[in-house]
Design a protein around this motif. Structure first.
Motif, PDB file in Angstrom:
ATOM      1  N   MET A  87       2.844  -0.554   2.113  1.00 62.71           N
ATOM      2  CA  MET A  87       1.523  -0.070   2.476  1.00 62.71           C
ATOM      3  C   MET A  87       1.671   1.413   2.755  1.00 62.71           C
ATOM      4  O   MET A  87       2.506   1.822   3.551  1.00 62.71           O
ATOM      5  CB  MET A  87       1.002  -0.806   3.706  1.00 62.71           C
ATOM      6  N   MET A  89      -0.662   5.212   3.169  1.00 57.43           N
ATOM      7  CA  MET A  89      -1.955   5.868   3.294  1.00 57.43           C
ATOM      8  C   MET A  89      -1.886   7.151   2.469  1.00 57.43           C
ATOM      9  O   MET A  89      -1.055   8.021   2.734  1.00 57.43           O
ATOM     10  CB  MET A  89      -2.250   6.216   4.756  1.00 57.43           C
ATOM     11  N   ASP A  91      -4.001  10.208   1.924  1.00 55.79           N
ATOM     12  CA  ASP A  91      -5.124  10.781   2.676  1.00 55.79           C
ATOM     13  C   ASP A  91      -5.717   9.657   3.516  1.00 55.79           C
ATOM     14  O   ASP A  91      -5.028   9.110   4.341  1.00 55.79           O
ATOM     15  CB  ASP A  91      -6.144  11.449   1.747  1.00 55.79           C
ATOM     16  N   ASP A  92      -6.961   9.262   3.245  1.00 52.89           N
ATOM     17  CA  ASP A  92      -7.512   8.185   4.074  1.00 52.89           C
ATOM     18  C   ASP A  92      -7.552   6.860   3.326  1.00 52.89           C
ATOM     19  O   ASP A  92      -8.182   5.918   3.770  1.00 52.89           O
ATOM     20  CB  ASP A  92      -8.912   8.562   4.595  1.00 52.89           C
ATOM     21  N   VAL A  93      -6.889   6.800   2.170  1.00 57.84           N
ATOM     22  CA  VAL A  93      -6.978   5.595   1.340  1.00 57.84           C
ATOM     23  C   VAL A  93      -5.776   4.673   1.561  1.00 57.84           C
ATOM     24  O   VAL A  93      -4.631   5.116   1.507  1.00 57.84           O
ATOM     25  CB  VAL A  93      -7.094   5.963  -0.158  1.00 57.84           C
ATOM     26  N   VAL A  94      -6.080   3.409   1.825  1.00 59.42           N
ATOM     27  CA  VAL A  94      -5.030   2.408   2.012  1.00 59.42           C
ATOM     28  C   VAL A  94      -4.584   1.900   0.648  1.00 59.42           C
ATOM     29  O   VAL A  94      -5.398   1.422  -0.131  1.00 59.42           O
ATOM     30  CB  VAL A  94      -5.548   1.182   2.801  1.00 59.42           C
ATOM     31  N   VAL A  95      -3.299   1.992   0.362  1.00 61.11           N
ATOM     32  CA  VAL A  95      -2.757   1.511  -0.903  1.00 61.11           C
ATOM     33  C   VAL A  95      -1.685   0.472  -0.592  1.00 61.11           C
ATOM     34  O   VAL A  95      -0.683   0.772   0.055  1.00 61.11           O
ATOM     35  CB  VAL A  95      -2.163   2.671  -1.731  1.00 61.11           C
ATOM     36  N   MET A  96      -1.911  -0.761  -1.032  1.00 62.51           N
ATOM     37  CA  MET A  96      -0.985  -1.853  -0.742  1.00 62.51           C
ATOM     38  C   MET A  96      -0.505  -2.446  -2.067  1.00 62.51           C
ATOM     39  O   MET A  96      -1.315  -2.728  -2.943  1.00 62.51           O
ATOM     40  CB  MET A  96      -1.723  -2.905   0.088  1.00 62.51           C
TER      41      MET A  96
ATOM     42  N   ASP B 180      -7.705  -0.887  -3.346  1.00 71.14           N
ATOM     43  CA  ASP B 180      -7.402   0.332  -2.602  1.00 71.14           C
ATOM     44  C   ASP B 180      -8.724   0.835  -2.023  1.00 71.14           C
ATOM     45  O   ASP B 180      -9.728   0.881  -2.731  1.00 71.14           O
ATOM     46  CB  ASP B 180      -6.835   1.408  -3.536  1.00 71.14           C
ATOM     47  N   HIS B 181      -8.694   1.189  -0.765  1.00 70.51           N
ATOM     48  CA  HIS B 181      -9.977   1.616  -0.181  1.00 70.51           C
ATOM     49  C   HIS B 181      -9.778   2.642   0.922  1.00 70.51           C
ATOM     50  O   HIS B 181      -8.766   2.631   1.618  1.00 70.51           O
ATOM     51  CB  HIS B 181     -10.745   0.407   0.368  1.00 70.51           C
ATOM     52  N   GLY B 182     -10.759   3.507   1.072  1.00 68.23           N
ATOM     53  CA  GLY B 182     -10.757   4.485   2.149  1.00 68.23           C
ATOM     54  C   GLY B 182     -10.875   3.771   3.484  1.00 68.23           C
ATOM     55  O   GLY B 182     -11.648   2.819   3.610  1.00 68.23           O
ATOM     56  N   ALA B 183     -10.082   4.204   4.467  1.00 65.77           N
ATOM     57  CA  ALA B 183     -10.050   3.518   5.762  1.00 65.77           C
ATOM     58  C   ALA B 183     -10.757   4.309   6.853  1.00 65.77           C
ATOM     59  O   ALA B 183     -10.668   3.966   8.024  1.00 65.77           O
ATOM     60  CB  ALA B 183      -8.603   3.247   6.167  1.00 65.77           C
ATOM     61  N   SER B 184     -11.460   5.372   6.470  1.00 64.67           N
ATOM     62  CA  SER B 184     -12.157   6.171   7.482  1.00 64.67           C
ATOM     63  C   SER B 184     -13.302   5.369   8.093  1.00 64.67           C
ATOM     64  O   SER B 184     -13.992   4.630   7.398  1.00 64.67           O
ATOM     65  CB  SER B 184     -12.733   7.444   6.864  1.00 64.67           C
ATOM     66  N   ARG B 201      -5.418   5.579  12.915  1.00 61.26           N
ATOM     67  CA  ARG B 201      -4.262   6.371  13.325  1.00 61.26           C
ATOM     68  C   ARG B 201      -4.608   7.368  14.419  1.00 61.26           C
ATOM     69  O   ARG B 201      -3.723   7.988  14.996  1.00 61.26           O
ATOM     70  CB  ARG B 201      -3.698   7.136  12.113  1.00 61.26           C
TER      71      ARG B 201
END
Lengths: 182, 217
Positions: A87, A89, A91-96, B180-184, B201
């Motif tokens: 997992m 991050m 920038d603000d994107v979660v990539v798993m 995949d997705h922005g977590a803001s 975070r």
């Protein structure tokens, strides 16, 4: 029909017996000689909400052996499928992503699966992870064989505290990442 | 020389017109902002070094027509008139989504009476698997603070994109997929305009201050 039925059962029994032997052997070596096999420590998960399809698992795998080992499979009775995931991050994107071809545990080193990085992904859960109800999973290593690991299940509150704790120890996490990202 | 002077004065005249036009446009924008009593800075809540980057985030999201986790239809009208928090995620997310929801819900709990009419939504980026029932169940521990939204994938992708939230369905080797997705976690004012963001975070103290700021706007 009968032979067809008994063969798998016998196989299963033998498999279980072999696993137990391997687990015992690995544990004995790990604890007594610290020269062979892998040691598992700090195995935990966080409670899942009722609708959660997946649960994360974290642990530290230490390889006391002289050669690299690989975590090739994980199985748990309550999960239809278990994978090792990275997992990150961006920038603000979660990539798993699933880790392909197993997770390498370098000889004489430890790999820490912790929040913010690699984790075990317990999927197709037959029941949720409930705080204070530990569960077992069987980890299969290429050389060290199978090891049954008990995962503590932490409440969300406890897991948040654990995440803060992990953040304080970036050095060790980064260190472990260097190896299995190769 | 005469021709040169004519060109020069024409250029000066043009420059004056351009400057006046710019001034007029800016003052129009200022007065419309002043009328609604809002700060002129569209992103007043951001702190340097924030985990949740909001650099180029649009100020307004697009209209939408989706389904709330309770089965009722929901549109952008639900965001109007109340400070609103948006978080995009999905139920196949073992860490960031539950942690973000827990963090957000705890922050709202901690606001106590200061919570006012703040509302928060969890929007599924995986509506094909996340039916309203699944979403409702997923957010059930936080249902007193957070409402769920799902619907059709194209509409959700359009909504996420309109807020500058990255969403991409990624096929995996075994035929499965992940998203995949922005977590803001986005903070909107009472006019439904983007005012800031934080993510899991970030320091909860700073995140809490940001929530209080959209309540005060």
């Amino acid at each position: 029909m009968k032979t067809n039925m008994t063969a798998p059962v016998t196989g299963l029994t033998m498999g279980l017996a072999m696993s137990l032997t391997l687990v015992t052997a690995a544990t004995a070596f790990g604890e007594d000689m610290h020269q062979h096999g892998v040691m598992i420590s700090d195995a935990w998960s966080r409670e899942t909400t009722p609708g959660a399809r997946v649960g994360g698992g974290y642990l530290t795998i230490t390889n006391h052996g002289m050669k690299d080992d690989r975590l090739v499979a994980v199985a748990a009775a309550h999960a239809g499928k278990v994978e090792v995931h990275t997992m990150t991050m961006k920038d603000d994107v979660v990539v798993m992503r699933p880790v392909e071809n197993g997770l390498t545990i370098p000889a004489g080193d430890a790999v820490k699966l912790a929040p913010g990085g690699e984790h075990l992904m317990f999927m197709k859960l037959s029941h949720p992870h409930v705080a204070d109800e530990p569960f077992e999973a069987t980890l299969s290593f290429e050389h060290a064989g199978e090891k049954v690991v008990v995962f503590d299940v932490l409440s969300m509150r406890e897991s948040m505290a654990r995440m803060v704790d992990t953040d304080d120890h970036h050095d060790s996490t980064d260190h472990s990442k260097e190896h299995h990202n190769q | 020389m005469k021709t040169f002077r004519i060109i020069l004065w024409s250029a000066v005249g043009l420059a004056v017109v351009v400057v006046l036009a710019l001034f007029w446009t800016t003052s129009q924008q200022r007065s419309s902002t002043a009328q609604t009593g809002l700060l002129s800075n569209p992103i007043p809540l951001e702190q340097p070094g924030d985990g949740a980057s909001s650099g180029n985030r649009p100020m307004n999201g697009s209209p939408f027509s989706l389904i709330e986790a309770n089965g009722e239809p929901i549109t952008e009208a639900a965001f109007a008139g109340r400070p609103t928090v948006l978080f995009f995620g999905f139920t196949y997310c073992p860490e960031i989504c539950p942690v973000s929801l827990y963090m957000l819900s705890t922050l709202i709990d901690d606001l106590g009476d200061e919570r006012g009419d703040l509302q928060a939504f969890f929007i599924s980026v995986d509506p094909e698997r996340d039916t309203p029932e699944v979403v409702q169940s997923y957010i059930s521990p936080f249902a007193h603070n957070i409402r769920g939204i799902t619907g059709d994938l194209a509409s959700i992708e359009a909504l996420a994109a309109s807020w500058g939230i990255f969403v991409e369905k990624v096929p995996l080797d075994d035929g499965d997929y992940t998203v995949d997705h922005g977590a803001s976690i986005l903070l909107l004012d009472r006019q439904g305009r983007f005012r800031g963001a934080f993510d899991h975070r970030d320091n909860p103290v700073i995140a809490s201050e940001k929530l209080k700021l959209i309540l005060a706007l």
